[in-house]
Design an enzyme around this catalytic site. Structure first.
Site, PDB file in Angstrom:
ATOM      1  N   GLY A 147     -43.281  40.044  29.375  1.00  0.00           N
ATOM      2  CA  GLY A 147     -44.485  38.679  29.785  1.00  0.00           C
ATOM      3  C   GLY A 147     -45.243  38.741  28.884  1.00  0.00           C
ATOM      4  O   GLY A 147     -45.788  39.703  27.920  1.00  0.00           O
ATOM      5  N   CYS A 148     -46.795  37.301  29.135  1.00  0.00           N
ATOM      6  CA  CYS A 148     -47.263  36.650  27.866  1.00  0.00           C
ATOM      7  C   CYS A 148     -48.148  38.106  28.139  1.00  0.00           C
ATOM      8  O   CYS A 148     -48.386  38.338  27.234  1.00  0.00           O
ATOM      9  CB  CYS A 148     -48.260  35.820  28.912  1.00  0.00           C
ATOM     10  SG  CYS A 148     -48.022  35.713  30.719  1.00  0.00           S
ATOM     11  N   TYR A 149     -49.173  38.362  29.152  1.00  0.00           N
ATOM     12  CA  TYR A 149     -50.077  39.852  28.920  1.00  0.00           C
ATOM     13  C   TYR A 149     -48.982  41.216  28.698  1.00  0.00           C
ATOM     14  O   TYR A 149     -49.811  41.361  27.667  1.00  0.00           O
ATOM     15  CB  TYR A 149     -50.430  39.900  30.008  1.00  0.00           C
ATOM     16  CG  TYR A 149     -51.327  39.263  30.990  1.00  0.00           C
ATOM     17  CD1 TYR A 149     -52.231  38.450  30.780  1.00  0.00           C
ATOM     18  CD2 TYR A 149     -50.618  38.055  32.405  1.00  0.00           C
ATOM     19  CE1 TYR A 149     -53.390  37.355  30.893  1.00  0.00           C
ATOM     20  CE2 TYR A 149     -51.964  37.252  33.793  1.00  0.00           C
ATOM     21  CZ  TYR A 149     -53.051  36.947  32.417  1.00  0.00           C
ATOM     22  OH  TYR A 149     -53.742  36.101  33.036  1.00  0.00           O
ATOM     23  N   THR A 151     -46.714  41.222  26.127  1.00  0.00           N
ATOM     24  CA  THR A 151     -47.302  41.340  24.964  1.00  0.00           C
ATOM     25  C   THR A 151     -48.382  41.431  23.929  1.00  0.00           C
ATOM     26  O   THR A 151     -48.171  42.326  22.886  1.00  0.00           O
ATOM     27  CB  THR A 151     -46.230  39.673  24.153  1.00  0.00           C
ATOM     28  OG1 THR A 151     -45.456  39.490  25.251  1.00  0.00           O
ATOM     29  CG2 THR A 151     -46.401  39.049  23.096  1.00  0.00           C
TER      30      THR A 151
END
Length: 344
Positions: A147-149, A151
């Site tokens: 996920g972006c968060y 990462t």
């Protein structure tokens, strides 16, 4: 390589197309849809006229099996229905949704409110945090793109936890994202009139990326912990900024924290440890696969502040997915991704 994208009309899919268009190893690109078969892609997205005029295709297992790589950039609960039938039929599989990230199926159902993926397929999935799991990514039939968060959070704190420099049992993460992280389907939350000139917190203590971060900390550092993690929406289109707080351990100093980060990421081209600036700005990584990390220590509280900026659609999604594809095929990780950040 012959590459397919399922879910190409979302923001993640658009970014995959943007970078793959200049990827020297791509020979064919196929775009698949569940609802708009026969529609010209450039008709939907006019900025791609005469660039990507591909016709959207029906999702077909026989066609997908002929490809070298298949990306799924779909809402939660969709890839888990598609990927298992494609396993070991030919293509490498890279999922940008969260369907294969959590190894505990009950945990997935609890946090995502969806039916969990097939147990056999889940067992074969590999978590695709590029800088930390390359050896397993190389041989994985199915990659669960982070996920972006997670990462941004994991890249900034994992080295410090692994080396025992910060206390992960008291880790607090404050995360902020632009609105593109919510996808391109309109909602009340992302409506311009309500999103503009506002700053909001959402999913307080309930964000689905919490167990992903905790699972990854345990996987890569052997430290079991529970974290405080909260997310905010900023009235901008793209970008993520995470700020993590944790007490120092033993004789750790700001210098030792910086040195640790520099050592860990010395040979990783997309992670930049910032030492000559007092701030980190999402604009400095916009449109790129770069990750900027800054660490500072408050001597009064003996606590570290670890800051990280990424583009949520690139390093937090499509860029890392292509980086993982490059690792799988023995290509330089920068292939197709070596672009200058947009900044303005």
């Amino acid at each position: 390589m012959k590459i397919g994208i399922i879910g190409a009309t979302g923001y993640g899919g658009l970014e995959l197309i943007r970078f793959l268009h200049n990827h020297k190893e791509m020979s064919e690109l196929h775009l698949f849809t569940s609802s708009e078969e026969g529609v010209s892609f450039s008709h939907k997205f006019g900025h791609l006229t005469h660039i990507v005029d591909h016709t959207l295709q029906k999702i077909d297992d026989e066609q997908l099996a002929k490809l070298d790589v298949v990306f799924t950039s779909t809402p939660a609960g969709v890839a888990s229905k598609i990927m298992p039938t494609l396993l070991h039929t030919g293509p490498k599989l890279i999922d940008l949704s969260g369907d294969f990230r959590l190894k505990d199926r009950q945990l997935y159902t609890q946090w995502y409110k969806k039916e969990a993926a097939d147990e056999k397929a889940l067992a074969q999935s590999v978590y695709g945090l590029s800088e930390w799991n390359a050896n397993k990514i190389k041989v994985a039939p199915l990659i669960a793109n982070p996920g972006c968060y997670p990462t941004a959070t994991l890249l900034s704190v994992l080295p410090l936890i692994k080396e025992g420099l910060i206390d992960a049992t008291q880790l607090i993460i404050d995360a902020k994202s632009g609105y593109s992280g919510a996808g391109n389907k309109p909602s009340q939350t992302t409506h311009f009139s309500e999103a503009n000139e506002g700053f909001s917190i959402y999913k307080v203590n309930e964000h689905q990326h919490i167990p992903e971060i905790e699972q990854s900390i345990a996987q890569f550092t052997d430290v079991t912990t529970t974290i405080t993690f909260n997310t905010h929406l900023v009235p901008m289109t793209r970008g993520i900024l995470t700020t993590a707080y944790a007490p120092l351990v033993g004789s750790a100093t700001e210098q030792s924290l910086v040195h640790c980060l520099q050592q860990v990421y010395a040979n990783h081209p997309f992670v930049r440890v910032i030492t000559d600036a007092t701030t980190v700005n999402t604009a400095r990584v916009k449109g790129s696969n770069y990750c900027d990390i800054l660490v500072r220590v408050d001597q009064r509280t003996n606590r570290a502040t670890i800051i990280c900026a990424i583009d949520n659609l690139v390093k937090g999604a499509a860029g890392q997915a292509i980086q993982n594809m490059n690792i799988q095929f023995g290509l330089p990780e920068t292939t197709g991704l070596d672009v200058v950040p947009l900044f303005i």
